[in-house]
Design a protein around this motif. Structure first.
Motif, PDB file in Angstrom:
ATOM      1  N   PRO A 197       0.795  -1.233   0.000  1.00  0.00           N
ATOM      2  CA  PRO A 197       0.000   0.000   0.000  1.00  0.00           C
ATOM      3  C   PRO A 197       0.827   1.283   0.000  1.00  0.00           C
ATOM      4  O   PRO A 197       0.498   2.234  -0.718  1.00  0.00           O
ATOM      5  CB  PRO A 197      -0.820  -0.132   1.294  1.00  0.00           C
ATOM      6  CG  PRO A 197      -0.911  -1.601   1.535  1.00  0.00           C
ATOM      7  CD  PRO A 197       0.399  -2.165   1.065  1.00  0.00           C
ATOM      8  N   ALA A 198       1.904   1.341   0.797  1.00  0.00           N
ATOM      9  CA  ALA A 198       2.726   2.557   0.836  1.00  0.00           C
ATOM     10  C   ALA A 198       3.431   2.773  -0.491  1.00  0.00           C
ATOM     11  O   ALA A 198       3.544   3.910  -0.983  1.00  0.00           O
ATOM     12  CB  ALA A 198       3.736   2.467   1.978  1.00  0.00           C
ATOM     13  N   GLU A 201       0.895   4.068  -2.956  1.00  0.00           N
ATOM     14  CA  GLU A 201       0.592   5.471  -2.670  1.00  0.00           C
ATOM     15  C   GLU A 201       1.672   6.383  -3.240  1.00  0.00           C
ATOM     16  O   GLU A 201       1.387   7.447  -3.802  1.00  0.00           O
ATOM     17  CB  GLU A 201       0.456   5.675  -1.163  1.00  0.00           C
ATOM     18  CG  GLU A 201       0.054   7.083  -0.770  1.00  0.00           C
ATOM     19  CD  GLU A 201      -0.016   7.287   0.735  1.00  0.00           C
ATOM     20  OE1 GLU A 201      -0.292   8.431   1.160  1.00  0.00           O
ATOM     21  OE2 GLU A 201       0.223   6.319   1.482  1.00  0.00           O
ATOM     22  N   ARG A 204       1.302   6.656  -7.051  1.00  0.00           N
ATOM     23  CA  ARG A 204       0.212   7.564  -7.432  1.00  0.00           C
ATOM     24  C   ARG A 204       0.577   9.023  -7.171  1.00  0.00           C
ATOM     25  O   ARG A 204       0.282   9.904  -7.987  1.00  0.00           O
ATOM     26  CB  ARG A 204      -1.060   7.204  -6.665  1.00  0.00           C
ATOM     27  CG  ARG A 204      -1.675   5.861  -7.055  1.00  0.00           C
ATOM     28  CD  ARG A 204      -3.074   5.718  -6.472  1.00  0.00           C
ATOM     29  NE  ARG A 204      -3.072   5.761  -5.005  1.00  0.00           N
ATOM     30  CZ  ARG A 204      -2.940   4.698  -4.226  1.00  0.00           C
ATOM     31  NH1 ARG A 204      -2.779   3.502  -4.762  1.00  0.00           N
ATOM     32  NH2 ARG A 204      -2.979   4.822  -2.912  1.00  0.00           N
ATOM     33  N   ALA A 205       1.239   9.284  -6.053  1.00  0.00           N
ATOM     34  CA  ALA A 205       1.598  10.660  -5.717  1.00  0.00           C
ATOM     35  C   ALA A 205       2.514  11.262  -6.771  1.00  0.00           C
ATOM     36  O   ALA A 205       2.373  12.436  -7.147  1.00  0.00           O
ATOM     37  CB  ALA A 205       2.264  10.707  -4.337  1.00  0.00           C
ATOM     38  N   ARG A 223       5.832  13.394   6.075  1.00  0.00           N
ATOM     39  CA  ARG A 223       4.744  12.448   6.316  1.00  0.00           C
ATOM     40  C   ARG A 223       5.037  11.557   7.520  1.00  0.00           C
ATOM     41  O   ARG A 223       4.133  11.273   8.323  1.00  0.00           O
ATOM     42  CB  ARG A 223       4.523  11.580   5.071  1.00  0.00           C
ATOM     43  CG  ARG A 223       3.766  12.268   3.958  1.00  0.00           C
ATOM     44  CD  ARG A 223       3.826  11.464   2.663  1.00  0.00           C
ATOM     45  NE  ARG A 223       2.975  12.079   1.653  1.00  0.00           N
ATOM     46  CZ  ARG A 223       1.769  11.649   1.310  1.00  0.00           C
ATOM     47  NH1 ARG A 223       1.253  10.588   1.904  1.00  0.00           N
ATOM     48  NH2 ARG A 223       1.068  12.271   0.389  1.00  0.00           N
ATOM     49  N   TYR A 237       7.429   3.791   0.332  1.00  0.00           N
ATOM     50  CA  TYR A 237       6.829   4.996  -0.231  1.00  0.00           C
ATOM     51  C   TYR A 237       7.821   5.721  -1.141  1.00  0.00           C
ATOM     52  O   TYR A 237       7.465   6.162  -2.243  1.00  0.00           O
ATOM     53  CB  TYR A 237       6.370   5.921   0.893  1.00  0.00           C
ATOM     54  CG  TYR A 237       5.705   7.190   0.421  1.00  0.00           C
ATOM     55  CD1 TYR A 237       4.415   7.177  -0.088  1.00  0.00           C
ATOM     56  CD2 TYR A 237       6.385   8.406   0.490  1.00  0.00           C
ATOM     57  CE1 TYR A 237       3.808   8.344  -0.523  1.00  0.00           C
ATOM     58  CE2 TYR A 237       5.787   9.574   0.054  1.00  0.00           C
ATOM     59  CZ  TYR A 237       4.499   9.538  -0.455  1.00  0.00           C
ATOM     60  OH  TYR A 237       3.901  10.708  -0.900  1.00  0.00           O
ATOM     61  N   GLU A 280       0.008  -0.565 -11.034  1.00  0.00           N
ATOM     62  CA  GLU A 280      -0.700   0.515 -10.360  1.00  0.00           C
ATOM     63  C   GLU A 280      -1.137   1.582 -11.356  1.00  0.00           C
ATOM     64  O   GLU A 280      -2.181   2.228 -11.176  1.00  0.00           O
ATOM     65  CB  GLU A 280       0.197   1.129  -9.288  1.00  0.00           C
ATOM     66  CG  GLU A 280      -0.437   2.229  -8.468  1.00  0.00           C
ATOM     67  CD  GLU A 280      -1.638   1.747  -7.654  1.00  0.00           C
ATOM     68  OE1 GLU A 280      -2.574   2.553  -7.464  1.00  0.00           O
ATOM     69  OE2 GLU A 280      -1.656   0.574  -7.226  1.00  0.00           O
TER      70      GLU A 280
END
Length: 309
Positions: A197-198, A201, A204-205, A223, A237, A280
């Motif tokens: 998940p990280a 994310e 996508r960012a 963050r 991330y 993704e």
């Protein structure tokens, strides 16, 4: 000596940090391999001679030898130069550079250079061209498709009619290594980073956000400090940010990226990261072992150049 021993060839992928050598049969199969932390960045010329002599001693009957990678750079044994794109196996085979390193006579594979039509920028590669030629020779890639070679310096390559037309190099792998080993982010990064998940994310960012990579990178620390990201998620991330930004660049340069499954050539862990990042973003990808591609590449070069050498 077996009568067909001289049909065997030696292929050496000789990079900055490591040397990987293969004994390849006439049918293109790997018969034996040898690996050593003997990259050109770690050796003086006498060290290169010792490494080459060890390869010749291991496979004394092989009829031809080829080497690709940084051994053909200006910090290697001899500068083998670059062929200009578009280029394929025939062009590369016509520009092999003969050399002798100690007891090993060989031909060094040139790199490739391009000027991208989209942005007018130059780029160069050395070593990856042999993997690409192997993919093409084996029929494992769309001759008009896109190939990615993830690693320290990832290559995104546009093929056209079975030749390399242009490419882009991204330093995402080196950026992660540098950021993790020193500087502001090193104090908050934990672990090598992996899909999850990280990671998603981060992809996508970088791909969808309005900010540039410089601001997004500082955001890793912000963050974590503000509780939006656990410490054990920071590396994942960051990996996602770097991969997402890189894929956005590749899409901008090569719009055909999403037309077919993208071959990812490299080691297992890094290709899995890129496969997850592409998924993704809605792109399909499949992995190809680097050793398989480079062996086929040396075989393809030898099939063209070997009989005349």
């Amino acid at each position: 000596m077996h009568p067909h021993d001289t049909d065997r060839i030696i292929g050496i992928n000789w990079g900055s940090s490591n040397l990987r050598a293969y004994l390849i049969g006439a049918d293109g199969r790997m018969l034996d391999s040898h690996e050593a932390p003997a990259g050109v960045a770690t050796l003086q010329r006498e060290g290169m001679v010792a490494a080459a002599n060890a390869i010749r001693a291991r496979w004394p009957e092989a009829g031809h030898a080829y080497a690709a990678g940084m051994i053909g750079s200006n910090v290697g044994w001899v500068d083998a130069g670059y062929v200009d794109c578009p280029a394929g196996a025939e062009t590369v085979a016509q520009h092999l550079v003969p050399a002798r390193i100690g007891e090993l006579a060989l031909h060094i594979v040139p790199g490739m250079a391009c000027v991208r039509a989209v942005d007018g920028a130059p780029d160069v590669m050395r070593g990856e061209e042999t993997e690409l030629l192997g993919l093409l020779a084996a029929g494992n890639v769309d001759p008009d498709g896109i190939v990615a070679l993830p690693g320290t310096h990832t290559k995104w390559i546009q093929l056209r009619q079975g030749r390399v037309e242009s490419f882009m190099t991204s330093m995402s792998g080196e950026l992660f290594d540098r950021l993790a080993s020193g500087g502001l982010l090193a104090s908050v990064l934990e672990g090598p980073g992996e899909p999850g998940p990280a990671f998603a994310e981060g992809v996508r960012a970088a791909a969808e956000g309005t900010l540039g990579l410089g601001a997004l990178l500082f955001g890793v620390r912000a963050r974590m400090i503000r509780g939006a990201l656990r410490r054990d998620q920071t590396s994942s991330y960051l990996r996602g940010l770097l991969a997402g930004a890189e894929i956005a660049d590749a899409v901008a340069l090569f719009p055909a990226l999403g037309d077919a499954s993208v071959p990812l050539v490299g080691s297992g862990p890094v290709t899995r990261l890129y496969q997850a990042a592409l998924a993704e973003r809605g792109f399909d990808a499949h992995t190809v072992a680097s050793a398989d591609a480079v062996i086929q590449g040396f075989s393809a070069i030898h099939a063209i150049a070997g009989p005349s050498r």
